[in-house]
Design a protein around this motif. Structure first.
Motif, short mmCIF file in Angstrom:
data_model
loop_
_atom_site.label_atom_id
_atom_site.label_comp_id
_atom_site.label_asym_id
_atom_site.label_seq_id
_atom_site.Cartn_x
_atom_site.Cartn_y
_atom_site.Cartn_z
N LEU A 84 -52.73 -7.14 -30.94
CA LEU A 84 -52.53 -7.96 -29.74
C LEU A 84 -53.16 -9.34 -29.86
O LEU A 84 -52.56 -10.34 -29.48
CB LEU A 84 -53.15 -7.25 -28.53
CG LEU A 84 -52.22 -6.37 -27.73
CD1 LEU A 84 -53.02 -5.53 -26.76
CD2 LEU A 84 -51.22 -7.23 -26.97
N LEU A 87 -51.00 -11.40 -31.97
CA LEU A 87 -49.82 -11.82 -31.20
C LEU A 87 -50.17 -12.99 -30.28
O LEU A 87 -49.41 -13.96 -30.17
CB LEU A 87 -49.30 -10.67 -30.33
CG LEU A 87 -48.49 -9.57 -31.00
CD1 LEU A 87 -48.08 -8.53 -29.97
CD2 LEU A 87 -47.27 -10.15 -31.68
N LEU A 88 -51.33 -12.89 -29.64
CA LEU A 88 -51.76 -13.95 -28.71
C LEU A 88 -51.97 -15.26 -29.45
O LEU A 88 -51.67 -16.33 -28.93
CB LEU A 88 -53.09 -13.56 -28.05
CG LEU A 88 -53.06 -12.65 -26.84
CD1 LEU A 88 -54.47 -12.39 -26.37
CD2 LEU A 88 -52.26 -13.29 -25.72
N GLY A 90 -50.49 -16.67 -31.87
CA GLY A 90 -49.32 -17.48 -32.14
C GLY A 90 -48.66 -18.08 -30.91
O GLY A 90 -47.76 -18.90 -31.02
N LEU A 91 -49.10 -17.66 -29.73
CA LEU A 91 -48.41 -18.13 -28.52
C LEU A 91 -48.68 -19.61 -28.27
O LEU A 91 -49.80 -20.07 -28.42
CB LEU A 91 -48.90 -17.34 -27.31
CG LEU A 91 -48.25 -16.00 -27.02
CD1 LEU A 91 -48.79 -15.45 -25.71
CD2 LEU A 91 -46.74 -16.10 -26.96
N PRO A 92 -47.63 -20.34 -27.89
CA PRO A 92 -47.85 -21.75 -27.55
C PRO A 92 -48.67 -21.88 -26.26
O PRO A 92 -48.67 -20.97 -25.43
CB PRO A 92 -46.44 -22.30 -27.35
CG PRO A 92 -45.55 -21.13 -27.23
CD PRO A 92 -46.22 -19.97 -27.86
N GLN A 94 -48.47 -23.34 -23.44
CA GLN A 94 -47.95 -23.22 -22.07
C GLN A 94 -47.61 -21.78 -21.70
O GLN A 94 -47.51 -21.45 -20.53
CB GLN A 94 -46.75 -24.17 -21.83
CG GLN A 94 -45.52 -23.92 -22.66
CD GLN A 94 -45.55 -24.72 -23.97
OE1 GLN A 94 -46.60 -24.85 -24.59
NE2 GLN A 94 -44.42 -25.26 -24.38
N LEU A 95 -47.46 -20.91 -22.72
CA LEU A 95 -47.17 -19.50 -22.41
C LEU A 95 -48.44 -18.69 -22.24
O LEU A 95 -48.44 -17.62 -21.64
CB LEU A 95 -46.31 -18.88 -23.52
CG LEU A 95 -44.87 -19.35 -23.63
CD1 LEU A 95 -44.14 -18.58 -24.71
CD2 LEU A 95 -44.14 -19.19 -22.30
N PHE A 98 -49.73 -16.78 -19.00
CA PHE A 98 -49.04 -15.55 -18.62
C PHE A 98 -49.60 -14.36 -19.39
O PHE A 98 -49.62 -13.23 -18.90
CB PHE A 98 -47.54 -15.65 -18.89
CG PHE A 98 -46.87 -16.73 -18.09
CD1 PHE A 98 -46.58 -16.54 -16.75
CD2 PHE A 98 -46.55 -17.96 -18.67
CE1 PHE A 98 -45.99 -17.53 -16.01
CE2 PHE A 98 -45.96 -18.95 -17.93
CZ PHE A 98 -45.67 -18.75 -16.60
N ALA A 99 -50.04 -14.64 -20.61
CA ALA A 99 -50.52 -13.56 -21.46
C ALA A 99 -51.87 -13.03 -20.98
O ALA A 99 -52.34 -12.00 -21.45
CB ALA A 99 -50.62 -14.03 -22.90
N VAL A 101 -52.52 -11.43 -18.62
CA VAL A 101 -52.42 -10.07 -18.06
C VAL A 101 -53.11 -9.05 -18.96
O VAL A 101 -53.46 -7.97 -18.50
CB VAL A 101 -50.96 -9.62 -17.83
CG1 VAL A 101 -50.32 -10.35 -16.68
CG2 VAL A 101 -50.14 -9.76 -19.09
N TYR A 102 -53.31 -9.42 -20.24
CA TYR A 102 -53.96 -8.44 -21.11
C TYR A 102 -55.38 -8.12 -20.64
O TYR A 102 -55.95 -7.10 -21.04
CB TYR A 102 -53.96 -8.93 -22.57
CG TYR A 102 -55.16 -9.77 -22.99
CD1 TYR A 102 -56.33 -9.18 -23.41
CD2 TYR A 102 -55.10 -11.17 -22.95
CE1 TYR A 102 -57.43 -9.94 -23.78
CE2 TYR A 102 -56.18 -11.95 -23.32
CZ TYR A 102 -57.35 -11.32 -23.74
OH TYR A 102 -58.42 -12.08 -24.09
N ILE A 104 -56.16 -7.32 -17.62
CA ILE A 104 -56.13 -6.42 -16.45
C ILE A 104 -56.96 -5.14 -16.67
O ILE A 104 -57.78 -4.79 -15.83
CB ILE A 104 -54.67 -6.10 -16.05
CG1 ILE A 104 -54.06 -7.33 -15.39
CG2 ILE A 104 -54.61 -4.90 -15.10
CD1 ILE A 104 -52.60 -7.17 -15.02
N SER A 149 -57.86 -3.89 -24.83
CA SER A 149 -57.99 -5.27 -24.37
C SER A 149 -59.40 -5.79 -24.60
O SER A 149 -59.59 -6.99 -24.78
CB SER A 149 -57.59 -5.45 -22.91
OG SER A 149 -57.64 -4.28 -22.20
#
Lengths: 273, 266
Positions: A84, A87-88, A90-92, A94-95, A98-99, A101-102, A104, A149
């Motif tokens: 995870l 994965l996080l 590599g996220l640009p 602006q996204l 939203f991620a 939520v991990y 939570i 998480s």
């Protein structure tokens, strides 16, 4: 010099009551495991609990079962949490919000995690068909959901400062995916994954809330078994319950020591580099 | 042309994000739907929410009690950890490392290993079934998070600042408030958030020491889970998600305003 030392020592006074209470709690456990102080009457002495637990099948079964559940939960949490985090990474930008939520599961109390697993595995639940969930599956799922998480949080923190251009350079120099991972990423994510792993292991080994809601009763997690033997049996059963608690404490201390060794080594590691 | 290729390269990102959201967002939706569904049937009903509204007094009492010991644990942790954190940050050596490990260990140790013994002691001390007893036992397991955050904060403060303030005639208290506190604040807030969450979320210790007499939100929730009333339990659980989120947003705003006023925020 010595007045300096006195001043340093006196700085710890505010925490002294807490440490003393905890130490006294452990001391009380040890005394009761020896068969003393079970009742308020000073004359009452029962046989020590250690002989009982060493000869009883339930103790070994609960201990091994707890270690096994903790090991499986830890392995799955570390792998899933690390994936995870990758994965996080590599996220640009602006996204990324939203991620979040991990996080939570980090906020939710264990009893709510337990509820989620019960609802999910229950009749009509999303995972209901996947498993006629025996206690172990439900328990491991709950631990992994909660702990992955946490692993992500620690691993992602170091990944953020990792320069991705290193990977590009490695690729240009002909490194394969495995080589890049082994020699570039692993040294960075390994240490936080290891410390997170020890914390997850300790937690899954000894926590009460989740097995209380989800666990099977036979074999039971050690914490539940001890709790039930202490409260729902006659007084003569108490030394054995407390003796197993002492064993549990010793195992836990081993892992706590391991944790601080890892942390210390990491600190020194960064200092030398 | 260029834009299209940018969009195409973003597609895997979106898939990745969807995966993460599904994994962690879905359970929350599950709680919401179970709060709206009747037992064992697929019909929508507001029964759970109506029930909670009718029972709002017990429900709010439990919530207030939990919020109370959560915040108090934060204050207790800060008050008891400041001095030790400073001493630990300034001292070096292997002996001090052992002291630090011992002081941080209560957060790592499974709480049951000392809680049953502590319970027996609390019986003798008259602390069982009292709110103070609950706060005390929750402080045992939560202060290390504050201690660690404050150690890290103190490590980032140059001891020369303190010396400067002292040389300019500031007393110990004034030095602490005007010089050290601003540096400690972000760490204290981060550590305090964890302390709050640990105390607010705990079930076992509250149940053991509070004996079901001290109202607590977790103790209010668990019987619904155990009796498989997942709709009411689901509705209550959403409160558990809401409270921390609201508090974190408030705390974030407050901290920004405070630091900006001191000219420290960018």
């Amino acid at each position: 010099m010595s007045s300096q030392r006195v001043r340093t020592a006196s700085a710890f006074l505010p925490l002294l009551p807490f440490v003393l209470f905890i130490a006294a709690g452990i001391g009380y456990t040890v005394i009761q495991s020896m068969g003393a102080w079970i009742t308020v009457r000073p004359g009452d002495v029962y046989p020590a609990g250690y002989g009982v637990i060493l000869q009883s099948a339930w103790f070994y079964r609960s201990l091994l079962y707890s270690l096994w559940i903790a090991a499986v939960s830890t392995a799955l949490s570390v792998v899933l949490g690390t994936v995870l985090a990758l994965l996080l990474r590599g996220l640009p930008q602006q996204l990324y919000p939203f991620a979040l939520v991990y996080k939570i599961p980090l906020i939710l109390p264990h009893v709510v995690i337990g509820l989620i697993v019960l609802v999910g595995f229950g009749r009509g639940g999303v995972l209901g068909r996947l498993a006629a969930a025996p206690g172990s599956t439900a328990l491991i799922s709950a631990y992994v959901f909660k702990s992955a998480s946490f692993v992500t949080l620690l691993v992602y923190a170091v990944l953020r400062s990792f320069d991705a251009r290193q990977l590009e350079t490695a690729r240009m120099l002909g490194a394969g995916a495995w080589q890049s991972f082994r020699h570039l990423l692993l040294p960075v994510i390994g240490p936080p994954a290891a410390t997170a792993g020890v914390i997850v292991f300790l937690f899954s080994f000894g926590a009460f809330d989740l097995p209380f809601l989800l666990g099977a009763s036979r074999p039971a997690m050690l914490a539940i078994d001890i709790y039930n033997r202490y409260w729902y049996r006659d007084l003569p059963a108490r030394p054995a319950a407390m003796a197993s608690l002492v064993v549990m404490f010793l195992f836990s201390t081993l892992f706590v020591a391991l944790y601080f060794r890892l942390v210390r080594r990491q600190k020194h590691g960064t200092r030398h580099v | 042309m260029c834009e299209r290729s940018a969009r195409a390269s973003r597609r895997p990102d979106v898939v990745r994000l969807a995966l993460i959201i599904a994994l962690f967002g879905l359970p929350v939706i599950m709680l919401l739907t179970s709060s709206l569904s009747a037992r064992g049937a697929a019909t929508l009903t507001l029964r759970a929410w109506r029930y909670l509204f009718a029972e709002r007094r017990t429900f709010l009492t439990a919530l207030a009690s939990s919020l109370g010991y959560g915040f108090s644990a934060m204050v207790v942790a800060f008050a008891s950890s400041v001095l030790p954190a400073k001493a630990l940050a300034r001292a070096h050596g292997s002996r001090i490392a052992v002291v630090e490990a011992i002081l941080l260990a209560p957060a790592l140790l499974p709480s049951i290993t000392f809680a049953i013994g502590v319970h027996q002691l609390f019986i003798r001390a008259g602390l069982v079934d009292t709110w103070i007893g609950v706060l005390l036992v929750l402080s045992f397991v939560s202060y290390p998070y504050m201690l660690r955050a404050l150690i890290a904060s103190y490590e980032s403060i140059d001891p020369a600042y303190e010396q400067c303030a002292r040389n300019l005639g500031a007393g110990a208290l004034r030095t602490f408030v005007r010089v050290e506190l601003p540096f400690l604040l972000p760490g204290a807030v981060a550590g305090g958030s964890v302390v709050f969450l640990v105390a607010f979320s705990d079930y076992f210790l509250v149940f053991l020491i509070g004996g079901g007499i001290v109202p607590a939100f977790t103790s209010y929730l668990v019987p619904f889970i155990r009796s498989a009333d997942y709709s009411i339990a689901g509705a209550l659980s959403l409160v558990f998600l809401l409270v921390p989120v609201v508090l974190f947003v408030l705390q974030d705003r407050a901290l920004t305003v405070l630091l900006r006023r001191r000219g420290m925020a960018v």
